[in-house]
Motif scaffolding. Sequence first.
Motif, PDB file in Angstrom:
ATOM      1  N   LYS A 290      83.028  27.793  61.737  1.00  0.00           N
ATOM      2  CA  LYS A 290      84.102  27.366  60.663  1.00  0.00           C
ATOM      3  C   LYS A 290      84.386  25.791  60.713  1.00  0.00           C
ATOM      4  N   GLN A 291      84.388  25.090  59.808  1.00  0.00           N
ATOM      5  CA  GLN A 291      84.913  23.929  59.755  1.00  0.00           C
ATOM      6  C   GLN A 291      85.723  23.735  58.325  1.00  0.00           C
ATOM      7  N   PHE A 292      86.866  22.972  58.525  1.00  0.00           N
ATOM      8  CA  PHE A 292      87.490  22.630  57.525  1.00  0.00           C
ATOM      9  C   PHE A 292      87.893  21.119  57.331  1.00  0.00           C
ATOM     10  N   TYR A 323      98.901  34.787  56.115  1.00  0.00           N
ATOM     11  CA  TYR A 323     100.038  34.411  55.370  1.00  0.00           C
ATOM     12  C   TYR A 323      99.330  33.095  54.863  1.00  0.00           C
ATOM     13  N   GLY A 324     100.292  32.633  54.025  1.00  0.00           N
ATOM     14  CA  GLY A 324     100.041  31.212  53.235  1.00  0.00           C
ATOM     15  C   GLY A 324      99.405  31.286  51.859  1.00  0.00           C
ATOM     16  N   PRO A 325      98.612  30.568  51.454  1.00  0.00           N
ATOM     17  CA  PRO A 325      97.809  29.495  52.120  1.00  0.00           C
ATOM     18  C   PRO A 325      98.771  28.072  52.652  1.00  0.00           C
ATOM     19  N   ARG A 357      91.240  31.045  57.845  1.00  0.00           N
ATOM     20  CA  ARG A 357      90.324  31.805  56.742  1.00  0.00           C
ATOM     21  C   ARG A 357      90.327  30.589  55.465  1.00  0.00           C
ATOM     22  N   GLN A 358      89.302  30.528  54.911  1.00  0.00           N
ATOM     23  CA  GLN A 358      89.312  29.511  53.800  1.00  0.00           C
ATOM     24  C   GLN A 358      89.783  30.262  52.624  1.00  0.00           C
ATOM     25  N   ALA A 359      90.792  29.512  51.894  1.00  0.00           N
ATOM     26  CA  ALA A 359      91.373  29.981  50.573  1.00  0.00           C
ATOM     27  C   ALA A 359      90.538  29.636  49.404  1.00  0.00           C
ATOM     28  N   TYR A 360      90.202  30.338  48.296  1.00  0.00           N
ATOM     29  CA  TYR A 360      89.451  30.103  47.182  1.00  0.00           C
ATOM     30  C   TYR A 360      90.362  30.422  46.030  1.00  0.00           C
TER      31      TYR A 360
END
Length: 424
Positions: A290-292, A323-325, A357-360
């Motif tokens: 994972k990379q952001f 929670y979030g994003p 975790r990526q948000a789409y």
Amino acid sequence: MISLTTLTLPNFDDPFDITIDASSVAIEAVLSQNDGPISFYSKRMCPRMQASSTYVRELFAITKAVKKWRQYLLGRRFRIFTDQKSLKHLLTQVVQTPEQYQWATKLIGFDFEIFYKPGKDNAVADALSRIDDVQLLALSATEPTWWKDLRDYYTSAEGNQLTTKLLKSRDSNFQLRNGLLYLNNRLFVPEQPTIRRTLLEEYHSTILGGHSAEYWYNTSYHSAIQMTPFQALYGREIPDLNLYIPGNSNNAIVDTTLMEHNRIRFLLKDNLRKAQQRMATLANTHRTDKQFAIGDMVYLRLQDYRQHSVHNRNSRKLSKRFYGPFKVLEQIGSVAYCLELPPESRIHPVFHVYRLRQAYGDPHPTPLPDFCYKDNHEPELEDELSFKEGAIDATQKTTDVSPIEENPLARPRRNRRLPARLKD
């Protein structure tokens, strides 16, 4: 034994011979092949063993010698020579005493044959087993080559002037021993670029010196255990690990053996490297990379503060996990990220990548749980509970609500009565 003996190298195509002898003080054994000695072994016996019979002392010598050289003897047939004739039938006679059973069981798994050798023919083992007092006639030790350069400097005019000045200084702790200058029993190195450069190369560029963290740690003296970790683990000092340069020995057998030793060392390092790669591959089987990027929106995985003394949640299966994003503000290292959390939150904003975790698309925001906005301690009870004890008046007018229902904390006083037999 008054002349020097040259040890031979073992040849695993030929059978091994062990010659043993036990006196009233010590035991001695010689490992040989074709009358050429390979190794010697001697051990002083404890008082209990010294008081044992000759038969038991000879058995003790055999078991100790076989255990000492088991790496040479396992899997091949060898011969044992002793001057105790009754031991010749050890493998064929009936075990009758507990002592015979005790010592015979220690030889199970070895393929050997015992031969009788009279004492007059057993000169080597017999002589070494009867040495009572050992005298140290000579002691050899290695010395660094740069010590000669240091002695040459102190004998020069410049070095002699410096030595005289330091020795005559007030409250001097300098001492001159064997042509070297010591300060508080530590070798003093003058400000000479050539000598200091040689010293740095000796302890930073050589095989034994180098910047090997593990080797340095295992060979460093620890004040807590009063020894090196290697000596604490193996019971001896660490051996030298100098690589052999082919052709340095005039003996072809020695040259071949040392080259094979180097090959095994390199093979061992390669196998360890491959084992590490296999372990890393298996560990990363169920992991994803994972990379952001800065500015990405990610969900944050949190686990609520677990406690049971104040409030017990009946169901945790359906509680929120993410929670979030929240926006990624900064990357910390290669596996951590700093998130833009609400300013009133009281948790650290840096998290490991496995919690993100990526948000789409256009996600619906989920606020942080309540525990993120409170101090990191268990909450207290809101109401202070108090208990009252007292009797209920039976003549009180009966109402629709009983006194206990009106005041749930009130309870009738218990009248404790002793049995009649205990009243006196």
